[in-house]
Design an enzyme around this catalytic site. Sequence first.
Site, PDB file in Angstrom:
ATOM      1  N   SER A   1      65.488 -26.557  81.256  1.00  0.00           N
ATOM      2  CA  SER A   1      64.930 -27.986  81.277  1.00  0.00           C
ATOM      3  C   SER A   1      65.488 -28.890  80.008  1.00  0.00           C
ATOM      4  CB  SER A   1      63.552 -27.865  80.703  1.00  0.00           C
ATOM      5  OG  SER A   1      63.446 -27.408  79.653  1.00  0.00           O
TER       6      SER A   1
ATOM      7  N   LEU B   1      69.979 -30.934  70.643  1.00  0.00           N
ATOM      8  CA  LEU B   1      71.087 -30.704  69.743  1.00  0.00           C
ATOM      9  C   LEU B   1      72.073 -32.130  69.529  1.00  0.00           C
ATOM     10  CD1 LEU B   1      71.801 -27.062  68.983  1.00  0.00           C
ATOM     11  CD2 LEU B   1      70.041 -28.405  67.686  1.00  0.00           C
TER      12      LEU B   1
ATOM     13  N   GLY C   1      76.126 -37.363  69.045  1.00  0.00           N
ATOM     14  CA  GLY C   1      76.795 -38.268  69.168  1.00  0.00           C
ATOM     15  C   GLY C   1      76.228 -39.591  70.131  1.00  0.00           C
ATOM     16  N   GLY C   2      76.216 -38.873  71.261  1.00  0.00           N
ATOM     17  CA  GLY C   2      75.358 -39.985  72.113  1.00  0.00           C
ATOM     18  C   GLY C   2      76.109 -39.762  73.833  1.00  0.00           C
TER      19      GLY C   2
ATOM     20  N   GLU D   1      84.080 -42.617  69.417  1.00  0.00           N
ATOM     21  CA  GLU D   1      84.416 -41.062  69.128  1.00  0.00           C
ATOM     22  C   GLU D   1      85.781 -40.759  69.370  1.00  0.00           C
ATOM     23  OE1 GLU D   1      80.894 -38.329  69.253  1.00  0.00           O
ATOM     24  OE2 GLU D   1      80.285 -39.604  70.971  1.00  0.00           O
TER      25      GLU D   1
ATOM     26  N   ASP E   1      73.216 -17.366  81.230  1.00  0.00           N
ATOM     27  CA  ASP E   1      72.605 -16.565  82.066  1.00  0.00           C
ATOM     28  C   ASP E   1      72.698 -17.167  83.421  1.00  0.00           C
ATOM     29  OD1 ASP E   1      71.442 -15.260  79.842  1.00  0.00           O
ATOM     30  OD2 ASP E   1      69.434 -16.148  79.952  1.00  0.00           O
TER      31      ASP E   1
ATOM     32  N   HIS F   1      84.697 -27.109  68.666  1.00  0.00           N
ATOM     33  CA  HIS F   1      84.479 -28.512  67.907  1.00  0.00           C
ATOM     34  C   HIS F   1      85.385 -28.416  66.488  1.00  0.00           C
ATOM     35  CE1 HIS F   1      82.938 -32.024  66.317  1.00  0.00           C
ATOM     36  NE2 HIS F   1      82.297 -32.251  67.439  1.00  0.00           N
TER      37      HIS F   1
ATOM     38  N   ARG G   1      89.261 -33.528  70.487  1.00  0.00           N
ATOM     39  CA  ARG G   1      88.670 -32.248  69.933  1.00  0.00           C
ATOM     40  C   ARG G   1      89.801 -31.187  69.897  1.00  0.00           C
ATOM     41  NH1 ARG G   1      82.720 -32.393  72.052  1.00  0.00           N
ATOM     42  NH2 ARG G   1      82.203 -34.362  70.630  1.00  0.00           N
TER      43      ARG G   1
ATOM     44  N   HIS H   1      82.171 -24.760  70.849  1.00  0.00           N
ATOM     45  CA  HIS H   1      81.174 -25.656  71.049  1.00  0.00           C
ATOM     46  C   HIS H   1      80.658 -26.148  72.564  1.00  0.00           C
ATOM     47  CE1 HIS H   1      79.231 -29.512  69.999  1.00  0.00           C
ATOM     48  NE2 HIS H   1      80.073 -30.251  70.779  1.00  0.00           N
TER      49      HIS H   1
ATOM     50  N   ARG I   1      87.031 -31.407  77.022  1.00  0.00           N
ATOM     51  CA  ARG I   1      85.996 -32.561  77.515  1.00  0.00           C
ATOM     52  C   ARG I   1      86.031 -33.658  76.342  1.00  0.00           C
ATOM     53  NH1 ARG I   1      80.584 -33.468  75.320  1.00  0.00           N
ATOM     54  NH2 ARG I   1      80.655 -31.524  74.011  1.00  0.00           N
TER      55      ARG I   1
HETATM   56  C1  LIG Z   1      75.352 -29.331  68.508  1.00  0.00           C
HETATM   57  C2  LIG Z   1      75.440 -29.987  69.751  1.00  0.00           C
HETATM   58  C3  LIG Z   1      75.964 -31.569  69.683  1.00  0.00           C
HETATM   59  C4  LIG Z   1      76.250 -31.999  70.901  1.00  0.00           C
HETATM   60  N1  LIG Z   1      76.543 -33.384  71.049  1.00  0.00           N
HETATM   61  C5  LIG Z   1      76.833 -34.100  72.183  1.00  0.00           C
HETATM   62  C6  LIG Z   1      76.736 -35.363  72.324  1.00  0.00           C
HETATM   63  O1  LIG Z   1      76.686 -36.175  71.326  1.00  0.00           O
HETATM   64  N2  LIG Z   1      77.096 -36.149  73.567  1.00  0.00           N
HETATM   65  C7  LIG Z   1      77.284 -35.202  74.658  1.00  0.00           C
HETATM   66  O2  LIG Z   1      77.500 -35.789  75.800  1.00  0.00           O
HETATM   67  N3  LIG Z   1      77.150 -33.894  74.741  1.00  0.00           N
HETATM   68  C8  LIG Z   1      76.845 -33.271  73.363  1.00  0.00           C
HETATM   69  N4  LIG Z   1      76.827 -31.994  73.419  1.00  0.00           N
HETATM   70  C9  LIG Z   1      76.853 -31.052  74.539  1.00  0.00           C
HETATM   71  C10 LIG Z   1      75.565 -31.572  75.305  1.00  0.00           C
HETATM   72  O3  LIG Z   1      74.559 -31.316  74.637  1.00  0.00           O
HETATM   73  C11 LIG Z   1      75.595 -30.184  76.509  1.00  0.00           C
HETATM   74  O4  LIG Z   1      76.496 -30.064  77.294  1.00  0.00           O
HETATM   75  C12 LIG Z   1      74.373 -30.591  77.483  1.00  0.00           C
HETATM   76  O5  LIG Z   1      72.927 -31.022  76.734  1.00  0.00           O
HETATM   77  C13 LIG Z   1      73.890 -29.470  78.075  1.00  0.00           C
HETATM   78  O6  LIG Z   1      72.902 -29.680  78.877  1.00  0.00           O
HETATM   79  P1  LIG Z   1      72.211 -28.750  79.968  1.00  0.00           P
HETATM   80  O7  LIG Z   1      71.225 -29.274  80.509  1.00  0.00           O
HETATM   81  O8  LIG Z   1      73.471 -28.240  80.782  1.00  0.00           O
HETATM   82  O9  LIG Z   1      71.893 -27.322  79.031  1.00  0.00           O
HETATM   83  P2  LIG Z   1      71.007 -27.390  77.803  1.00  0.00           P
HETATM   84  O10 LIG Z   1      70.516 -28.545  77.155  1.00  0.00           O
HETATM   85  O11 LIG Z   1      71.449 -26.381  76.861  1.00  0.00           O
HETATM   86  O12 LIG Z   1      69.612 -26.637  78.609  1.00  0.00           O
HETATM   87  C14 LIG Z   1      69.891 -25.218  79.128  1.00  0.00           C
HETATM   88  C15 LIG Z   1      68.254 -24.921  79.506  1.00  0.00           C
HETATM   89  O13 LIG Z   1      68.450 -23.793  80.217  1.00  0.00           O
HETATM   90  C16 LIG Z   1      67.270 -22.801  79.593  1.00  0.00           C
HETATM   91  N5  LIG Z   1      67.747 -21.389  80.340  1.00  0.00           N
HETATM   92  C17 LIG Z   1      68.753 -20.494  79.955  1.00  0.00           C
HETATM   93  N6  LIG Z   1      68.809 -19.616  80.519  1.00  0.00           N
HETATM   94  C18 LIG Z   1      67.653 -19.606  81.124  1.00  0.00           C
HETATM   95  C19 LIG Z   1      66.896 -18.235  81.791  1.00  0.00           C
HETATM   96  N7  LIG Z   1      67.312 -17.254  81.827  1.00  0.00           N
HETATM   97  N8  LIG Z   1      65.878 -18.687  82.262  1.00  0.00           N
HETATM   98  C20 LIG Z   1      65.094 -19.572  81.913  1.00  0.00           C
HETATM   99  N9  LIG Z   1      65.789 -20.802  81.334  1.00  0.00           N
HETATM  100  C21 LIG Z   1      66.904 -20.462  81.025  1.00  0.00           C
HETATM  101  C22 LIG Z   1      67.275 -23.212  78.395  1.00  0.00           C
HETATM  102  O14 LIG Z   1      65.916 -22.487  77.934  1.00  0.00           O
HETATM  103  C23 LIG Z   1      67.268 -24.600  78.346  1.00  0.00           C
HETATM  104  O15 LIG Z   1      65.984 -25.240  78.910  1.00  0.00           O
HETATM  105  C24 LIG Z   1      76.313 -31.268  72.316  1.00  0.00           C
HETATM  106  C25 LIG Z   1      76.035 -29.913  72.108  1.00  0.00           C
HETATM  107  C26 LIG Z   1      75.552 -29.365  70.977  1.00  0.00           C
HETATM  108  C27 LIG Z   1      75.338 -28.006  70.970  1.00  0.00           C
END
Ligand SMILES: Cc1cc2nc3c(=O)[nH]c(=O)nc-3n(C[C@H](O)[C@H](O)[C@H](O)COP(=O)(O)OP(=O)(O)OC[C@H]3O[C@@H](n4cnc5c(N)ncnc54)[C@H](O)[C@@H]3O)c2cc1C
Length: 487
Positions: A12, A44, A47-48, A114, A206, A227, A274, A335, A370
């Site tokens: 989510s 988390l 940046g944006g 950035e 996972d 990073h 980066r 990162h 990236r």
């Molecule tokens: C500190 C930080 C700063 C960042 N800043 C930026 C930024 O400024 N701009 C940018 O573009 N990107 C940024 N990134 C990267 C970006 O945030 C992530 O790549 C992006 O949010 C990933 O989104 P997602 O939906 O793929 O995964 P996530 O947001 O990580 O969500 C993963 C979901 O999967 C669920 N999940 C995992 N395994 C299971 C399982 N086995 N069963 C059920 N649920 C599971 C978790 O509970 C979670 O809900 C940053 C990353 C970090 C860590």
Amino acid sequence: MKKSYDVLIAGSGIAGLYAAIQFGCDTSVLMLAKQSREICSTALAQGGVAGVLKHDDDSFDLHVKDTLVAGSYKNDIDAVEVLVHEGPEDIRKIIEMGVDFDKDENGELNMTLEGGHSRRRIVHHKDRTGKEIAEKLTKVAAQKSNIQLEENTMIINIERVVGGFRADLLRGEEYSCVYASFVILATGGIGRVYRYTTNPATATGDGIRFAYEMGAKIKNISAVQFHPTAFNSPNSREQFLISEAVRGEGAYLLNCDKQRFMDRYDERLELAPRDVVSRAIVLESRRTGSNEFFLDITHKDREFLFDRFPAISEACLARGVDISKDLIPVYPCQHYLMGGIDVDLNARTTLPRLYAAGECAHTGVHGGNRLASNSLLEGLVFGRRAALDIIKCLDAGFARVNPGPCPDDFSGAPLPTGIRTAVREIMQRAYFVIPNPSAVRQGLKRVEEFMKRLQNGRFAQTADFCEAKSLVTVACLILQDAAQNFE
Ligand SMILES: Cc1cc2nc3c(=O)[nH]c(=O)nc-3n(C[C@H](O)[C@H](O)[C@H](O)COP(=O)(O)OP(=O)(O)OC[C@H]3O[C@@H](n4cnc5c(N)ncnc54)[C@H](O)[C@@H]3O)c2cc1C
């Protein structure tokens, strides 16, 4: 929870949420988060989101070019075109849904800069952009009666069945299962395979394990991003990120002698992509014999800094550093993952009815590295595309899955101790910023042994065991891919 759904979304974060809200009220969607919904990389992100929203001094071509330059032209050009051209519309849509990006005194969106971007094109909510997006999109999802979001529910295994999938679930100590006609894997990153990472505890790869175990293609998984500027706290696994936007607003990077050094490595200085800055730090540390590096933004006004970077200022203050007066100690750490579950432009994996979006997917947009703030954008664009493709299949009359029985024995021996720690040490030593080919080969042998042990033994299917299996699988795939690239 029902016995079967049209669509199961694993995760989510931004990709899962934005995919979920595309479905109409006649499509049943189950979205799962393995811990509370706030624990994910999306929440988390500081940046944006990058996007060409104004065309006065920016253009799609420039955003495409910056993305390709950062990715060393290893990107999939079609995927980049889709990302850059469609992204702005998704940004506008989430603004309509209530996401509040910072504005200037004229009420215009306040764009920041950035590393790697040739123009100011990053919209942000102070330095808490991801949290703002996740909260607002969760609100939208909660208003839709066809979406059921269950937190603290971990998928431990997914299997293909006729007309869809069966996912085995663990909630607390209770096991169950659910059937779905389509699955979108949106499980985020793999940072926890390293000793030091900016990623949250959920980032154990996972989804990549599930896809791999079912036989889907995994691609470019050794494309790991480090990073350059995480707050250097060697005693903690999760490193607090000092966003690139701090360098975008003028911070200098200093070595242990408190001197700027980027001119020795790249003409773009602190705003090089980066991988270039991380590499420069590691090379400079070899030159000086010290791991001490700092960001210096003390030349900026305190009021500006605390207003523009409230989360970073507070987190640094909590660690004894006032960013308006003190140098911020930084060092690179894991990162982001550019590779992952291979998908096409509609986020389809190589298996029917299985989709992947967000960080766990390999769309090809990022190439070798990236570009900052392209990842939230990727989650939006390809999360939406996954959902729209599934909607087409449902409209075309694809058969729905029939729910069947659930496995009833998840018992077995406890997970042997030390495997997770050993894997993290191997990855940190062998495959950090500048890979060490002999350590990669040695590490791969050990990780392959762990993999055999976990695959062949009969272990209790606890959360710990399932995450260890994911970490070992991901480490193995990364080191195999890296070893092949050395040949
Ligand atoms: C500190 C930080 C700063 C960042 N800043 C930026 C930024 O400024 N701009 C940018 O573009 N990107 C940024 N990134 C990267 C970006 O945030 C992530 O790549 C992006 O949010 C990933 O989104 P997602 O939906 O793929 O995964 P996530 O947001 O990580 O969500 C993963 C979901 O999967 C669920 N999940 C995992 N395994 C299971 C399982 N086995 N069963 C059920 N649920 C599971 C978790 O509970 C979670 O809900 C940053 C990353 C970090 C860590």
